[in-house]
Structures are given as C-alpha cells and as structure tokens.
Design an enzyme around this catalytic site. Sequence first.
Site, PDB file in Angstrom:
ATOM      1  N   ASN A 110       0.906  -1.237   0.055  1.00  9.94           N
ATOM      2  CA  ASN A 110      -0.006   0.056  -0.043  1.00  9.94           C
ATOM      3  C   ASN A 110       0.767   1.283  -0.005  1.00  9.94           C
ATOM      4  O   ASN A 110       1.983   1.363   0.554  1.00  9.94           O
ATOM      5  CB  ASN A 110      -0.890  -0.015   1.227  1.00  9.94           C
ATOM      6  CG  ASN A 110      -0.572   0.501   2.358  1.00  9.94           C
ATOM      7  OD1 ASN A 110      -0.468   1.809   2.573  1.00  9.94           O
ATOM      8  ND2 ASN A 110       0.300  -0.013   3.424  1.00  9.94           N
ATOM      9  N   PHE A 114      -1.826   8.166   4.411  1.00 12.17           N
ATOM     10  CA  PHE A 114      -2.609   8.724   5.260  1.00 12.17           C
ATOM     11  C   PHE A 114      -4.012   9.374   4.959  1.00 12.17           C
ATOM     12  O   PHE A 114      -4.220  10.639   5.335  1.00 12.17           O
ATOM     13  CB  PHE A 114      -1.679   9.807   6.166  1.00 12.17           C
ATOM     14  CG  PHE A 114      -0.811   9.365   6.997  1.00 12.17           C
ATOM     15  CD1 PHE A 114      -0.530   7.868   7.335  1.00 12.17           C
ATOM     16  CD2 PHE A 114       0.358  10.468   7.702  1.00 12.17           C
ATOM     17  CE1 PHE A 114       0.295   7.340   8.244  1.00 12.17           C
ATOM     18  CE2 PHE A 114       1.246   9.793   8.648  1.00 12.17           C
ATOM     19  CZ  PHE A 114       1.307   8.155   8.840  1.00 12.17           C
ATOM     20  N   ASN A 138      -4.247   6.621  16.488  1.00 14.90           N
ATOM     21  CA  ASN A 138      -2.983   6.585  15.899  1.00 14.90           C
ATOM     22  C   ASN A 138      -3.071   7.983  15.113  1.00 14.90           C
ATOM     23  O   ASN A 138      -3.656   8.061  14.156  1.00 14.90           O
ATOM     24  CB  ASN A 138      -3.168   5.395  15.039  1.00 14.90           C
ATOM     25  CG  ASN A 138      -1.384   5.411  14.124  1.00 14.90           C
ATOM     26  OD1 ASN A 138      -1.137   6.380  13.566  1.00 14.90           O
ATOM     27  ND2 ASN A 138      -0.765   4.264  14.426  1.00 14.90           N
ATOM     28  N   SER A 174       5.394   5.165   8.952  1.00 14.26           N
ATOM     29  CA  SER A 174       4.870   4.770   7.483  1.00 14.26           C
ATOM     30  C   SER A 174       5.925   5.211   6.222  1.00 14.26           C
ATOM     31  O   SER A 174       6.554   6.519   6.581  1.00 14.26           O
ATOM     32  CB  SER A 174       3.538   5.894   7.434  1.00 14.26           C
ATOM     33  OG  SER A 174       3.097   5.800   5.946  1.00 14.26           O
ATOM     34  N   ASN A 176       5.018   5.895   3.440  1.00 15.26           N
ATOM     35  CA  ASN A 176       4.188   6.571   2.311  1.00 15.26           C
ATOM     36  C   ASN A 176       3.918   8.058   2.398  1.00 15.26           C
ATOM     37  O   ASN A 176       3.319   8.747   1.825  1.00 15.26           O
ATOM     38  CB  ASN A 176       2.897   5.825   2.296  1.00 15.26           C
ATOM     39  CG  ASN A 176       2.996   4.409   1.771  1.00 15.26           C
ATOM     40  OD1 ASN A 176       3.950   4.213   1.185  1.00 15.26           O
ATOM     41  ND2 ASN A 176       2.574   3.661   2.613  1.00 15.26           N
ATOM     42  N   THR A 177       4.442   8.609   3.619  1.00 11.05           N
ATOM     43  CA  THR A 177       4.630  10.128   3.849  1.00 11.05           C
ATOM     44  C   THR A 177       6.122  10.451   3.680  1.00 11.05           C
ATOM     45  O   THR A 177       6.807  10.012   4.499  1.00 11.05           O
ATOM     46  CB  THR A 177       4.064  10.570   5.101  1.00 11.05           C
ATOM     47  OG1 THR A 177       2.565  10.253   5.046  1.00 11.05           O
ATOM     48  CG2 THR A 177       4.100  12.187   5.329  1.00 11.05           C
ATOM     49  N   LYS A 216       5.041   3.901  17.304  1.00  4.33           N
ATOM     50  CA  LYS A 216       5.095   2.861  16.170  1.00  4.33           C
ATOM     51  C   LYS A 216       6.209   2.995  15.243  1.00  4.33           C
ATOM     52  O   LYS A 216       6.529   4.096  14.661  1.00  4.33           O
ATOM     53  CB  LYS A 216       3.549   2.893  15.316  1.00  4.33           C
ATOM     54  CG  LYS A 216       3.453   1.673  14.450  1.00  4.33           C
ATOM     55  CD  LYS A 216       2.286   1.669  13.654  1.00  4.33           C
ATOM     56  CE  LYS A 216       2.177   0.264  12.969  1.00  4.33           C
ATOM     57  NZ  LYS A 216       0.584   0.031  12.478  1.00  4.33           N
ATOM     58  N   ASN A 245       5.670  -1.470  11.582  1.00  6.05           N
ATOM     59  CA  ASN A 245       4.991  -1.086  10.263  1.00  6.05           C
ATOM     60  C   ASN A 245       5.126  -1.837   9.141  1.00  6.05           C
ATOM     61  O   ASN A 245       5.703  -2.710   9.415  1.00  6.05           O
ATOM     62  CB  ASN A 245       5.109   0.623  10.108  1.00  6.05           C
ATOM     63  CG  ASN A 245       3.992   1.472   9.669  1.00  6.05           C
ATOM     64  OD1 ASN A 245       3.173   0.873   8.761  1.00  6.05           O
ATOM     65  ND2 ASN A 245       3.707   2.669  10.292  1.00  6.05           N
TER      66      ASN A 245
END
Length: 343
Positions: A110, A114, A138, A174, A176-177, A216, A245
């Site tokens: 994925n 966010f 979260n 994450s 993805n940021t 996390k 993660n």
Amino acid sequence: MYPLIRPLLFSFKPETAHLITLDALQFAYRLGLLPQFAKRPADNPHKAMGLIFPNPVGLAAGLDKNGDHINALAALGFGFIEIGTVTPRAQEGNPKPRLFRLPEAQGIINRMGFNNHGVDALIENVKRTDYRGILGINIGKNFDTPIEHAAADYLIGLRRVYTYASYVAINISSPNTKNLRQLQGNEELDALLTQLKAEQEKLADVHGKYVPLALKIAPDLDSEQIRQIATLLQRHRIDGVIATNTTLTRTGIEHVSQHTETGGLSGAPLRDRSTAVIRELAAALQGALPIIGVGGILSGEDAAEKVRAGAALVQIYSGLIYRGPELINECVKAIGNSRSGVE
C-alpha cells in the site's frame, strides 16, 4: 463463511473491496448477524500500559482510518481496536491505484498516504460509538507539513484525541509520507518525544486522566537504530512500542509480478523481519515497557511466535484480509496455549 466470500471480494479492486467489506460488516452488525461470521474468543485478560485488555489480539491501525466502524469491528472479538492514522487536517492521500494484493505471497503493498477525514471527523465518530473497550487512536502528520515542523502536528493530534483514547499511537514509521521516517533518527526522535511527553503530562493534569503513549516503528531498522530507539523510549518514559509498520524491502517476493509497486509491504513477507525487530527490542528494553507485535500474522502460531519473541500484545490487519475473522479466535487460543506452556 469467509473462505466462501473471499473469492468474490478479491474479484474487486483492493480499495473497492475494502469499502464493500466494511459496509457489509456494518450492515451485518446492525442486523445482529456477526456471531454467524465470528465466534468471540474466551476472555484472556492481559495488563499492559496500565490498561486491562480482555484479550491480547487487537486490530492494527489503517483498516478503520476514520473510526467509522468501531462497533462492528469490536463485535468480531478483538481485545482492542486501533483507529487512524489520523492527521490534523483532512487529506486525500496518494493518487490511486495505491493498494495492491499479492495473493501468491499472502501480502499487500500500500501507498495510501494517510488518507483520512481529519481529526475532528474521527472524534465525532468516536463520540457516536457504543464501544467501551480499549481504543487506540493513531496520529500522524499532514503530508504538506514540513518535517522540521512535524512535532506541531503530533501535538495537535495528541491534544485533540487525548480524552477519547485509551492510548495514543505515534506513527513516525509509515513509508508513504515523504521524509516521515527521518523522525526515527536519534536527535529527531529525542526532540519529538521530549515535546510529546511534556504535553502528555500536562494533559494528564488538566483532565485528571493518564493516557499512555505508544510509538510505532519501522521494520527497516538496523540493530544500532533499534538500540537507540529503545534507549530513548526508556529515557522519556514512553508507555509502549508498536513493532512494526510495513517494510520497503521486497526480499522473497521477487517472483510476484507486482513486487515493483512502491509502498509499504505487509502480510506474510513481513513476518520474519517484524519478529526479529521484536526480539531485538525485547532484549534492549528488558521489560521496561510492553511491545505490541504486528506484521505478518496469518495464523495462531504466527501470533504465538510474536509473544515468544517478546510481544505482550499483537495486532492483525493483512491476515484479516486473507484469513477472515476466524483468525482472531485462533490467535487468542494460540497465545493462551503458548503462555501456559501448552503446544
């Protein structure tokens, strides 16, 4: 029943299937049909972060980003629910397509970014729920907040969700940021935790309620980084750590056609790396704070392995997609047997 339904769900695009599943779950909950899909596990209480969890198997963040389906998800038998990741302002996330199934590997990639309706919308959903169990919220930063100002977003999130959460998870891992994982660096993390801990103590005084903080972290850390994070967690008296993660590595799935898609990889390919991080964390922490193990749990034995490595609790997400609600009960039983010495 889930094995019969899964082929139909997998015929849809992953993000479409996700929305259909949640809507169907909500519908079944309202009609009182969920007991036909999932047998609630027997109580297996466990204490962590000063909270009593009715069983040690929780839902990981990401499945219910906005807290739209808390009641229905809780009815499946989870010992705790974690919603989010939520950011101060609503944001659409990354362009579609951004979610990919890898059935051959029982994995998911994925790059959602966010996507969520913002913290105020999440709070309104929490206010409407009847759920009175353990609820983790979260929090993350908005994509357009410069990384040097990230702490401001986390402080906004912490202040807004504080009175509605059983614990607050700080998502700095994450992939993805852009640049988010920089916050795991020693100096950056030290500065962030200093501010978050001070704010937590201030909020506890104001509200007369202590809400634990859990950090996390990513699986893509080396041993020295893990030790440094463990030291900072103890120095700042953080209440828990969630490991891990999703991963950026693609080891073991090179044969899968979609392995070149960018984003975080979860599911079975993440299992061993996540467990290795838990084991190293446990050795470094020596019981100073609890570990919530997440990553690649697709069977009861996978969950028990996380506990043997040092996790106090576990969370599932990708395993729920491939196995369905029966996985929850299976994991609760396996952890119970593992802790009692029964194989």
